[in-house]
Design a protein around this motif. Sequence first.
Motif, PDB file in Angstrom:
ATOM      1  N   ALA A  21       0.821  -1.222   0.000  1.00 29.19           N
ATOM      2  CA  ALA A  21       0.000   0.000   0.000  1.00 29.19           C
ATOM      3  C   ALA A  21       0.854   1.272   0.000  1.00 29.19           C
ATOM      4  CB  ALA A  21      -0.968  -0.010   1.174  1.00 29.19           C
ATOM      5  N   PRO A  22       1.835   1.426   0.903  1.00 32.97           N
ATOM      6  CA  PRO A  22       2.660   2.642   0.845  1.00 32.97           C
ATOM      7  C   PRO A  22       3.534   2.715  -0.398  1.00 32.97           C
ATOM      8  CG  PRO A  22       3.434   1.164   2.584  1.00 32.97           C
ATOM      9  CD  PRO A  22       2.113   0.637   2.119  1.00 32.97           C
ATOM     10  N   LEU A  23       3.956   1.561  -0.914  1.00 34.62           N
ATOM     11  CA  LEU A  23       4.722   1.580  -2.160  1.00 34.62           C
ATOM     12  C   LEU A  23       3.883   2.145  -3.298  1.00 34.62           C
ATOM     13  CD1 LEU A  23       6.651  -1.840  -2.167  1.00 34.62           C
ATOM     14  CD2 LEU A  23       7.665   0.448  -2.141  1.00 34.62           C
ATOM     15  N   LEU A  24       2.649   1.688  -3.406  1.00 32.11           N
ATOM     16  CA  LEU A  24       1.747   2.208  -4.432  1.00 32.11           C
ATOM     17  C   LEU A  24       1.491   3.694  -4.233  1.00 32.11           C
ATOM     18  CD1 LEU A  24      -0.956  -0.588  -4.817  1.00 32.11           C
ATOM     19  CD2 LEU A  24       0.678   0.153  -6.556  1.00 32.11           C
ATOM     20  N   ALA A  25       1.262   4.085  -2.988  1.00 32.33           N
ATOM     21  CA  ALA A  25       0.979   5.496  -2.704  1.00 32.33           C
ATOM     22  C   ALA A  25       2.146   6.383  -3.130  1.00 32.33           C
ATOM     23  CB  ALA A  25       0.698   5.682  -1.209  1.00 32.33           C
ATOM     24  N   SER A  26       3.364   5.887  -2.983  1.00 30.78           N
ATOM     25  CA  SER A  26       4.536   6.702  -3.316  1.00 30.78           C
ATOM     26  C   SER A  26       4.631   7.009  -4.798  1.00 30.78           C
ATOM     27  CB  SER A  26       5.814   5.996  -2.847  1.00 30.78           C
ATOM     28  OG  SER A  26       6.074   4.833  -3.628  1.00 30.78           O
ATOM     29  N   VAL A  27       4.042   6.144  -5.641  1.00 34.51           N
ATOM     30  CA  VAL A  27       4.148   6.389  -7.081  1.00 34.51           C
ATOM     31  C   VAL A  27       2.869   6.921  -7.713  1.00 34.51           C
ATOM     32  CG1 VAL A  27       6.008   4.727  -7.464  1.00 34.51           C
ATOM     33  CG2 VAL A  27       3.633   3.962  -7.613  1.00 34.51           C
ATOM     34  N   GLN A  28       1.724   6.720  -7.083  1.00 29.81           N
ATOM     35  CA  GLN A  28       0.502   7.081  -7.806  1.00 29.81           C
ATOM     36  C   GLN A  28      -0.401   8.104  -7.120  1.00 29.81           C
ATOM     37  OE1 GLN A  28      -1.639   3.406  -8.512  1.00 29.81           O
ATOM     38  NE2 GLN A  28      -2.540   3.382  -6.483  1.00 29.81           N
ATOM     39  N   ASP A  29      -0.195   8.379  -5.834  1.00 29.70           N
ATOM     40  CA  ASP A  29      -1.118   9.297  -5.163  1.00 29.70           C
ATOM     41  C   ASP A  29      -1.101  10.691  -5.781  1.00 29.70           C
ATOM     42  OD1 ASP A  29      -1.948   7.305  -3.530  1.00 29.70           O
ATOM     43  OD2 ASP A  29      -1.434   8.295  -1.645  1.00 29.70           O
ATOM     44  N   GLY A  30       0.078  11.171  -6.153  1.00 27.32           N
ATOM     45  CA  GLY A  30       0.176  12.504  -6.751  1.00 27.32           C
ATOM     46  C   GLY A  30      -0.591  12.615  -8.047  1.00 27.32           C
ATOM     47  N   ALA A  31      -0.599  11.540  -8.825  1.00 28.27           N
ATOM     48  CA  ALA A  31      -1.281  11.554 -10.119  1.00 28.27           C
ATOM     49  C   ALA A  31      -2.787  11.625  -9.976  1.00 28.27           C
ATOM     50  CB  ALA A  31      -0.896  10.310 -10.919  1.00 28.27           C
ATOM     51  N   HIS A 157       2.051   4.898 -13.303  1.00 27.72           N
ATOM     52  CA  HIS A 157       3.021   5.147 -14.365  1.00 27.72           C
ATOM     53  C   HIS A 157       3.244   6.638 -14.610  1.00 27.72           C
ATOM     54  CE1 HIS A 157       4.089   4.938 -18.880  1.00 27.72           C
ATOM     55  NE2 HIS A 157       5.145   4.519 -18.216  1.00 27.72           N
ATOM     56  N   MET A 158       2.341   7.467 -14.112  1.00 26.35           N
ATOM     57  CA  MET A 158       2.358   8.886 -14.444  1.00 26.35           C
ATOM     58  C   MET A 158       3.629   9.617 -14.010  1.00 26.35           C
ATOM     59  SD  MET A 158       0.546  11.093 -16.116  1.00 26.35           S
ATOM     60  CE  MET A 158      -1.176  10.567 -16.100  1.00 26.35           C
ATOM     61  N   PRO A 159       4.146   9.444 -12.779  1.00 30.10           N
ATOM     62  CA  PRO A 159       5.341  10.201 -12.392  1.00 30.10           C
ATOM     63  C   PRO A 159       6.535   9.949 -13.307  1.00 30.10           C
ATOM     64  CG  PRO A 159       4.288   9.261 -10.462  1.00 30.10           C
ATOM     65  CD  PRO A 159       3.602   8.669 -11.651  1.00 30.10           C
ATOM     66  N   ARG A 160       6.775   8.697 -13.657  1.00 28.93           N
ATOM     67  CA  ARG A 160       7.905   8.390 -14.540  1.00 28.93           C
ATOM     68  C   ARG A 160       7.655   8.917 -15.947  1.00 28.93           C
ATOM     69  NH1 ARG A 160       9.686   3.567 -17.356  1.00 28.93           N
ATOM     70  NH2 ARG A 160       7.872   2.420 -16.562  1.00 28.93           N
ATOM     71  N   ALA A 161       6.422   8.788 -16.418  1.00 26.35           N
ATOM     72  CA  ALA A 161       6.102   9.295 -17.751  1.00 26.35           C
ATOM     73  C   ALA A 161       6.312  10.803 -17.830  1.00 26.35           C
ATOM     74  CB  ALA A 161       4.665   8.937 -18.114  1.00 26.35           C
ATOM     75  N   LEU A 162       5.890  11.522 -16.802  1.00 27.85           N
ATOM     76  CA  LEU A 162       6.067  12.980 -16.801  1.00 27.85           C
ATOM     77  C   LEU A 162       7.545  13.362 -16.799  1.00 27.85           C
ATOM     78  CD1 LEU A 162       3.251  14.103 -14.340  1.00 27.85           C
ATOM     79  CD2 LEU A 162       3.315  14.424 -16.820  1.00 27.85           C
ATOM     80  N   THR A 173      -0.827  17.952 -19.407  1.00 29.98           N
ATOM     81  CA  THR A 173      -1.714  17.819 -18.246  1.00 29.98           C
ATOM     82  C   THR A 173      -1.925  16.330 -17.992  1.00 29.98           C
ATOM     83  OG1 THR A 173      -2.871  19.877 -18.760  1.00 29.98           O
ATOM     84  CG2 THR A 173      -3.996  18.304 -17.329  1.00 29.98           C
ATOM     85  N   PRO A 174      -1.617  15.839 -16.793  1.00 27.50           N
ATOM     86  CA  PRO A 174      -1.768  14.401 -16.526  1.00 27.50           C
ATOM     87  C   PRO A 174      -3.232  14.011 -16.326  1.00 27.50           C
ATOM     88  CG  PRO A 174      -0.253  15.476 -14.978  1.00 27.50           C
ATOM     89  CD  PRO A 174      -1.020  16.553 -15.669  1.00 27.50           C
ATOM     90  N   ALA A 196       2.926  -4.676  -5.984  1.00 29.23           N
ATOM     91  CA  ALA A 196       4.228  -4.320  -5.409  1.00 29.23           C
ATOM     92  C   ALA A 196       5.319  -4.331  -6.475  1.00 29.23           C
ATOM     93  CB  ALA A 196       4.582  -5.283  -4.281  1.00 29.23           C
ATOM     94  N   ASN A 197       5.271  -5.331  -7.347  1.00 27.81           N
ATOM     95  CA  ASN A 197       6.256  -5.411  -8.431  1.00 27.81           C
ATOM     96  C   ASN A 197       6.146  -4.204  -9.357  1.00 27.81           C
ATOM     97  OD1 ASN A 197       8.234  -6.998 -10.129  1.00 27.81           O
ATOM     98  ND2 ASN A 197       6.546  -6.848 -11.580  1.00 27.81           N
ATOM     99  N   ILE A 198       4.914  -3.797  -9.659  1.00 29.70           N
ATOM    100  CA  ILE A 198       4.694  -2.621 -10.510  1.00 29.70           C
ATOM    101  C   ILE A 198       5.245  -1.367  -9.850  1.00 29.70           C
ATOM    102  CG2 ILE A 198       2.885  -1.085 -11.394  1.00 29.70           C
ATOM    103  CD1 ILE A 198       1.241  -3.613 -11.980  1.00 29.70           C
ATOM    104  N   ALA A 199       4.939  -1.184  -8.556  1.00 31.10           N
ATOM    105  CA  ALA A 199       5.405   0.007  -7.844  1.00 31.10           C
ATOM    106  C   ALA A 199       6.931   0.049  -7.787  1.00 31.10           C
ATOM    107  CB  ALA A 199       4.817   0.035  -6.439  1.00 31.10           C
ATOM    108  N   LEU A 200       7.555  -1.082  -7.495  1.00 29.46           N
ATOM    109  CA  LEU A 200       9.022  -1.134  -7.434  1.00 29.46           C
ATOM    110  C   LEU A 200       9.638  -0.859  -8.799  1.00 29.46           C
ATOM    111  CD1 LEU A 200       9.476  -4.201  -5.063  1.00 29.46           C
ATOM    112  CD2 LEU A 200      10.137  -1.832  -4.581  1.00 29.46           C
ATOM    113  N   HIS A 201       8.999  -1.386  -9.843  1.00 23.13           N
ATOM    114  CA  HIS A 201       9.480  -1.135 -11.212  1.00 23.13           C
ATOM    115  C   HIS A 201       9.472   0.367 -11.518  1.00 23.13           C
ATOM    116  CE1 HIS A 201      10.026  -1.714 -15.546  1.00 23.13           C
ATOM    117  NE2 HIS A 201       9.034  -0.854 -15.720  1.00 23.13           N
ATOM    118  N   GLU A 202       8.411   1.048 -11.107  1.00 24.00           N
ATOM    119  CA  GLU A 202       8.317   2.490 -11.365  1.00 24.00           C
ATOM    120  C   GLU A 202       9.339   3.272 -10.543  1.00 24.00           C
ATOM    121  OE1 GLU A 202       6.539   3.850 -13.765  1.00 24.00           O
ATOM    122  OE2 GLU A 202       5.908   1.825 -14.287  1.00 24.00           O
TER     123      GLU A 202
END
Length: 218
Positions: A21-31, A157-162, A173-174, A196-202
């Motif tokens: 859950a926190p791993l996902l939040a670190s990559v996608q909450d901002g988006a 995926h949005m943070p890395r894409a940006l 605009t995301p 988790a694998n997706i979040a770590l990959h990002e």
Amino acid sequence: MLCAVIGLALFWLLAAGWLTAPLLASVQDGALRYPPPRFGERTVIVLLGAGTKHDAQGVLVPKQDAMQRIATAASLYARCKQEAPHCQVVVSGGNPQGHEAAEADNYAPYLLRAHVARDDLLLENKSRTTYENAQYVARILRNERYDSLMLVTSAYHMPRALLDFRRFALTPTPVASSARVAQRGVLPRWKNLVAANIALHELIGMVQFYVYRAFGWF
């Protein structure tokens, strides 16, 4: 023995969702907190690929995340056509999986069936990575006039894409098409491990971006 216990504990924390859950939040909450997009007189909607797979009948189809991105891009296009005179969808995705068709070519019929006009659909089918998505889309947009640019991809995926798009002086605009959710509990879940694998990959991809930039490779 200690390493085995630590490894088992980490596995359970990921599989049971408590660390996922926190791993996902670190990559996608901002988006998920960006304001709604605004359509300009000439709007370009960039849709990033998310892979393809073969269904039970052996037909090559978009993966689930890709279907959500397609649906979001088609919805944006429909709204754009109501508010702006010029709307274009650019689909960016090559064939990194080595299937019989590139992502962009595979997604096109779904967009057409969702009432995206053929003349408003532009396919970029050579890119194999997010960095190349940005690189090739930037080349396309050099010859396009637009005053509103939107980027459609999954929230994770949005943070890395940006990062990659800004590297090529593009500031879209995301628009997040979907978000992954971790299910916390006691029993391990396969979906949590996938997330988790997706979040770590990002996260690794973003670190890689900064390292490559420091060495002048990006």
